[in-house]
Design an enzyme around this catalytic site. Structure first.
Site, PDB file in Angstrom:
ATOM      1  N   ARG A 110       0.887  -1.170   0.000  1.00  0.00           N
ATOM      2  CA  ARG A 110       0.000   0.000   0.000  1.00  0.00           C
ATOM      3  C   ARG A 110       0.917   1.209   0.000  1.00  0.00           C
ATOM      4  NH1 ARG A 110      -4.969  -2.655   1.291  1.00  0.00           N
ATOM      5  NH2 ARG A 110      -4.548  -4.498   2.526  1.00  0.00           N
ATOM      6  N   THR A 117      -9.552  -9.048  -4.726  1.00  0.00           N
ATOM      7  CA  THR A 117      -9.726  -8.891  -3.274  1.00  0.00           C
ATOM      8  C   THR A 117     -10.572 -10.051  -2.774  1.00  0.00           C
ATOM      9  OG1 THR A 117     -10.872  -7.614  -1.547  1.00  0.00           O
ATOM     10  CG2 THR A 117     -11.572  -7.205  -3.778  1.00  0.00           C
ATOM     11  N   ARG A 172     -14.533  -6.705   5.854  1.00  0.00           N
ATOM     12  CA  ARG A 172     -14.787  -5.288   6.145  1.00  0.00           C
ATOM     13  C   ARG A 172     -16.292  -4.996   6.077  1.00  0.00           C
ATOM     14  NH1 ARG A 172      -9.758  -2.661   2.977  1.00  0.00           N
ATOM     15  NH2 ARG A 172     -10.575  -4.011   1.389  1.00  0.00           N
TER      16      ARG A 172
END
Ligand code: ATP
Length: 320
Positions: free
Chosen positions: A72, A125, A171
């Protein structure tokens, strides 16, 4: 020779390697040299770039993670970082860039495309939290990983007449909890998209117990609360004995399933095709088993919806 760059970004997912191989081979088929960019946008800024050869992509289809590594990068989101990325892309004469990653990575694709780079995103993802596509690369492997763990946990819970509360990733998206839970006959599935008060969970578990069901499995998606908090709630408010398990990173690793490999192969090839056609700012996806591509802005703004009918089916089955 024409050149395409490829990077993987955000969390690693099983199947990213299949996408890399597909981009490499489709690139060669269309006359491109394929430049591997290591460590995502961070590596792009740093110029961590190397031309891939056959040896790099040999025997990688079955491997989890990403041979290009991932990262990231906060710097990439700032003007200076973006400028460095543009300088590197131009220095290496890349005609296009393929990015495999989640919605954050796709925002990077949009920024690059707005700056004049021919950039295309492939959804990678495990969360399956991108509304424009039915599936993201890694999701199927993740739910298979979780399903296998549920059965192991159930053995112990059964032996001790306990309730197992299993917390999984996702999430704000409950897909991992829902799909793995359905596949492993979970009794209760708690997802962020469909609020389920803990009193209702306690009520259902109590009914199960009265009916003679000595153990139950509760799936809880991380966005809907903590497994340990639910254990405490049940301990304080009922006579149900429960144990929490947080599955963590074991959900993410391991050999990709056939489904993840196949969608990665198909989407990788389409991404190269789009670049070759001169398209930019596109996101590749899978809809009703067909490869699609949409505007990258649409890809990051399409709301992600849980499969309410799947949730409802499981909720009904679990009551009987
Ligand atoms: P995962 O779903 O696995 O977390 P992701 O791609 O959503 O994957 P992020 O950490 O959100 O993971 O994003 C990856 C990288 O994309 C960031 O570190 C950053 O470099 C870049 N990125 C994220 N948001 C933006 C943005 N708004 N503009 C430009 N680049 C961005």
């Amino acid at each position: 020779m024409k050149r395409i760059g490829i990077l993987t970004s955000g969390g690693d997912t099983p199947g990213m390697n299949a996408a890399i191989r597909s981009v490499f081979k489709e690139g060669l088929a269309r006359g491109y040299a394929v430049m591997g960019i290591y460590h995502g946008y961070k590596g792009l800024i740093e110029g961590s770039v190397r031309q891939l050869d056959h040896g790099d992509v040999e025997n990688i289809m079955h491997k989890g993670g990403t041979i290009l590594r991932t990262a990231r990068s906060a710097e990439f989101m700032q003007a200076g970082g973006m400028q460095k990325a543009l300088d590197v892309i131009r220095a290496y004469n890349m005609d296009g860039l393929v990015v495999v990653g989640g919605d954050g990575s796709f925002r990077g694709v949009k920024a690059l495309s707005d700056a004049g780079i021919r950039a295309v995103g492939i959804p990678g993802t495990i969360d399956n939290d991108m509304g424009y596509t039915d599936f993201t690369i890694g999701f199927d492997t993740a739910i298979n990983n979780v399903m296998a763990e549920i059965y192991k946990i159930r053995d112990t819970m059964l032996s001790h007449d306990r309730v197992g509360i299993i917390e999984v990733m996702g999430r704000a998206c409950g897909d991992i909890a829902l799909w793995a839970g359905v596949a492993a006959a979970a009794d209760i599935i708690i997802v962020p998209e469909i609020p389920l008060p803990w009193e209702k969970v306690a009520e259902q578990l109590t009914v199960n117990k009265i009916k003679g069901k000595k153990t139950s499995i509760v799936m809880i998606s991380e966005g809907a609360g903590k497994a340990s908090d639910l254990v405490k709630y049940l301990c304080d408010n009922t006579d149900i004995e429960s144990k929490s398990v947080v599955l963590g990173y074991i959900q993410r690793g391991g050999n990709p399933t056939a489904h993840d490999r196949i969608i990665a192969v198909r989407m990788g090839a389409r991404a190269v095709e789009l670049i070759d056609e001169g398209k930019t700012g596109r996101a590749v996806g899978i809809k009703e088993n067909r490869v699609i591509d949409v505007d990258i802005a649409e890809a990051v703004s399409t709301p992600d919806r849980i499969d309410a009918s799947l949730y409802a089916v499981n909720a009904t089955l679990a009551k009987f």
